[in-house]
Every structure is written in C-alpha cells, then in structure tokens.
Design a protein around this motif. Structure first.
Motif, PDB file in Angstrom:
ATOM      1  N   LEU A 169       0.832  -1.208   0.000  1.00 55.77           N
ATOM      2  CA  LEU A 169       0.000   0.000   0.000  1.00 55.77           C
ATOM      3  C   LEU A 169       0.866   1.257   0.000  1.00 55.77           C
ATOM      4  N   ALA A 170       2.000   1.192   0.687  1.00 51.15           N
ATOM      5  CA  ALA A 170       2.901   2.346   0.716  1.00 51.15           C
ATOM      6  C   ALA A 170       3.398   2.679  -0.685  1.00 51.15           C
ATOM      7  N   ARG A 171       3.417   1.664  -1.553  1.00 50.11           N
ATOM      8  CA  ARG A 171       3.867   1.883  -2.933  1.00 50.11           C
ATOM      9  C   ARG A 171       2.691   2.109  -3.889  1.00 50.11           C
ATOM     10  N   GLY A 172       1.505   2.227  -3.333  1.00 48.61           N
ATOM     11  CA  GLY A 172       0.335   2.523  -4.167  1.00 48.61           C
ATOM     12  C   GLY A 172      -0.203   1.335  -4.936  1.00 48.61           C
ATOM     13  N   LEU A 173       0.268   0.127  -4.594  1.00 44.94           N
ATOM     14  CA  LEU A 173      -0.152  -1.049  -5.361  1.00 44.94           C
ATOM     15  C   LEU A 173      -1.532  -1.542  -4.929  1.00 44.94           C
ATOM     16  N   PHE A 174      -2.203  -2.193  -5.872  1.00 45.59           N
ATOM     17  CA  PHE A 174      -3.477  -2.847  -5.590  1.00 45.59           C
ATOM     18  C   PHE A 174      -3.211  -4.264  -5.076  1.00 45.59           C
ATOM     19  N   ILE A 175      -4.245  -4.828  -4.446  1.00 51.89           N
ATOM     20  CA  ILE A 175      -4.151  -6.173  -3.886  1.00 51.89           C
ATOM     21  C   ILE A 175      -5.203  -7.045  -4.568  1.00 51.89           C
ATOM     22  N   GLY A 176      -4.777  -8.147  -5.179  1.00 50.56           N
ATOM     23  CA  GLY A 176      -5.699  -9.070  -5.832  1.00 50.56           C
ATOM     24  C   GLY A 176      -5.972 -10.261  -4.927  1.00 50.56           C
ATOM     25  N   LEU A 177      -7.246 -10.444  -4.581  1.00 49.32           N
ATOM     26  CA  LEU A 177      -7.623 -11.588  -3.723  1.00 49.32           C
ATOM     27  C   LEU A 177      -8.465 -12.574  -4.525  1.00 49.32           C
ATOM     28  N   ASN A 178      -8.308 -13.842  -4.183  1.00 49.77           N
ATOM     29  CA  ASN A 178      -9.006 -14.898  -4.937  1.00 49.77           C
ATOM     30  C   ASN A 178      -9.540 -15.981  -4.007  1.00 49.77           C
ATOM     31  N   GLY A 179      -9.859 -17.143  -4.595  1.00 47.84           N
ATOM     32  CA  GLY A 179     -10.506 -18.233  -3.868  1.00 47.84           C
ATOM     33  C   GLY A 179      -9.743 -18.739  -2.660  1.00 47.84           C
ATOM     34  N   ILE A 180      -8.443 -18.515  -2.621  1.00 42.83           N
ATOM     35  CA  ILE A 180      -7.660 -18.967  -1.463  1.00 42.83           C
ATOM     36  C   ILE A 180      -8.297 -18.453  -0.171  1.00 42.83           C
ATOM     37  N   MET A 181      -8.807 -17.226  -0.230  1.00 41.17           N
ATOM     38  CA  MET A 181      -9.385 -16.629   0.978  1.00 41.17           C
ATOM     39  C   MET A 181     -10.553 -17.451   1.518  1.00 41.17           C
ATOM     40  N   THR A 182     -11.274 -18.129   0.624  1.00 40.76           N
ATOM     41  CA  THR A 182     -12.471 -18.865   1.051  1.00 40.76           C
ATOM     42  C   THR A 182     -12.135 -20.177   1.750  1.00 40.76           C
ATOM     43  N   PHE A 183     -10.889 -20.657   1.577  1.00 40.13           N
ATOM     44  CA  PHE A 183     -10.552 -21.942   2.214  1.00 40.13           C
ATOM     45  C   PHE A 183      -9.298 -21.905   3.071  1.00 40.13           C
ATOM     46  N   THR A 184      -8.620 -20.773   3.138  1.00 45.96           N
ATOM     47  CA  THR A 184      -7.404 -20.740   3.954  1.00 45.96           C
ATOM     48  C   THR A 184      -7.735 -20.914   5.434  1.00 45.96           C
ATOM     49  N   LYS A 185      -6.803 -21.558   6.121  1.00 45.78           N
ATOM     50  CA  LYS A 185      -6.953 -21.700   7.575  1.00 45.78           C
ATOM     51  C   LYS A 185      -5.975 -20.747   8.284  1.00 45.78           C
ATOM     52  N   ILE A 186      -5.268 -19.978   7.502  1.00 48.21           N
ATOM     53  CA  ILE A 186      -4.226 -19.127   8.089  1.00 48.21           C
ATOM     54  C   ILE A 186      -4.816 -17.780   8.494  1.00 48.21           C
ATOM     55  N   LYS A 187      -4.854 -17.549   9.786  1.00 47.66           N
ATOM     56  CA  LYS A 187      -5.513 -16.368  10.331  1.00 47.66           C
ATOM     57  C   LYS A 187      -4.876 -15.081   9.803  1.00 47.66           C
TER      58      LYS A 187
END
Ligand SMILES: [Zn+2]
Length: 257
Positions: A169-187
């Motif tokens: 974010l400090a570099r102004g970049l965007f963040i792309g999120l995908n299906g990993i978020m729906t099944f990750t167990k990593i808090k």
C-alpha cells in the motif's frame, strides 16, 4: 445473491488446455455478472494465445507476461524482442504475471530477476501497469520494485500478512484476492484481507486454479469471482454491491479499460 458487475482481473481461460469449453465459461460468467476479464499470460507463447483469444471477445483484455517459472524465456534476445512486440497490441493493458517465486525455484533467482527487470523496463516504456506474482520473495521483490517506483500494479493472489500489505500500500499497489481466501486456515492471511482498503482491492479467480468454496474440487472459471466477492463482503462486513462496484472501478482504473 443479486446481480452486480464484477471484473475477473486474473484468469487463464485463453490457454489451449483450459479444461472447460471457454465459450461456455464466458457465457456463464456473463450470466453471473462477471462482465470484464483480464487474461494473463505466463510466457511469450502464452501471451500470444491470450491476445488471440481476447481479439475474438469484447470485454476481455490481456496482460502479457513471463511468469518466474518461465523466466528463461527472456534471456534470448529474439524472444525478448518478440515479447516487446506483443506489448504494442491494442488488447494488451498490462504486463505480467511476472515476479519472483522462491517457493518452487523452477528457475534461478538470477533468471527471475532478469526477466522481472526486463518487464519493468517495458512497463515504464509503454506506461502500463503490472500484475505481480510474488511468493516467499517479498524482500527481494521490494528492492527491485523500488528501482521503478512509478510503476502501477497489483500484487496478484495476495496471501501474505499485514506487513507485506502495508509495504504494498505504501507503494500505491493494488491487492488481488481470490478463492484462497475462502478456504485458507491461516488467520494472518484473513487478517490482511480484512484490512485491504476497498479502494485498493481487486478480485480475481486465477481460473482454472484455486476454485473457491463451496466448489472445491471443480475446475475454476471466471463466474466464480462472485463467490470470492461474496466471501470477502462477509469477512469485511461490506455489502456485496458496494464491493462489486468499487473493485470493478478499481480494476477499470488500473487497466484503463
Ligand atoms: Zn495466474
């Protein structure tokens, strides 16, 4: 779920071995409200395929790129020249996916850095945003990025923590999120996903990979970006409509489409 407009900012349905009939996948995407797609190249040859595919379809654009796994591609002057020529195609709106992958190490770090820098140089020359693939390599990635600080882009398939999020974010970049978020167990991954400012978030499928819940086990396709959006709207406590509108607007702004 209501019907909103989504932009799948990262898919590979142009690949000749995409396991579903692409035409039908596109119809299903349109029916689900996924009206814009970015087909992402992973090698010189694959970027050519993406252009051919996008030329037959409205509302599909191309990111021409050489993935770290294919980094050796750009070591040859001929294929570098061939790649540079592709960038001039009207359908090409970004460069990538490119970056560093120290998880697999299919190619040497030196080859990966060389390919990444060549693509940065083209992005600067043609004033294009970039789609970055960074896996277990953020420290080296930021060092390289900071040599090209004006380049806009997205960290695709972001699965890192708040630390890397604030660096991006400090570099102004965007963040792309995908299906990993729906099944990750990593808090820590979910904590970071919750904190991405809505104005910096874009959605993606990475189809045919990373099928979101509840469709795990099936082949992923662009229509499923709606499931990613739905999951994130609940995780982040936002209305799906608001999330769809803003993430689509973000992608349109980033890729100028
Ligand atoms: Zn990908």
């Amino acid at each position: 779920m209501g019907m909103f407009n989504f932009f799948d900012t990262h898919c590979h349905i142009h690949e000749p071995d995409f396991p579903l009939p692409a035409k039908e996948a596109l119809e299903r995407a349109n029916n689900a409200g996924v009206s814009k797609l970015m087909c992402v190249g992973t090698s010189v040859e694959d970027s050519k395929n993406a252009i051919k595919f996008a030329e037959k379809n409205n509302n599909i654009w191309v990111s021409a790129g050489v993935h770290p796994h294919a980094a050796k591609d750009l070591r040859s002057e001929t294929s570098l020249a061939e790649f540079a020529l592709l960038i001039k195609n009207k359908k090409v709106k970004a460069i990538g996916e490119c970056g560093l992958d120290y998880f697999y190490n299919h190619t040497s770090k030196e080859d990966q850095e060389y390919a990444l820098r060549k693509q940065f140089e083209l992005a600067v020359e043609y004033d294009l945003p970039m789609i970055f693939h960074v896996r277990e390599a953020f420290d080296d990635f930021w060092k390289i990025y900071d040599d090209y600080p004006k380049v806009a882009g997205v960290i695709h398939s972001f699965t890192a923590t708040k630390k890397e999020l604030s660096e991006a974010l400090a570099r102004g970049l965007f963040i792309g999120l995908n299906g990993i978020m729906t099944f990750t167990k990593i808090k820590e991954q979910l904590d970071a996903a919750r904190e991405v400012p809505l104005t910096k978030l874009v959605l993606e499928t990475d189809a045919p990979f990373l099928t979101p819940n509840p469709l795990r086990g099936k082949i992923n396709e662009p229509k499923n970006v709606v499931l990613v959006g739905d999951f994130l709207s609940q995780l982040r406590g936002e209305h799906l409509e608001q999330l769809a509108i803003q993430t689509t607007k973000n992608a349109e702004g980033l890729f100028k489409v």
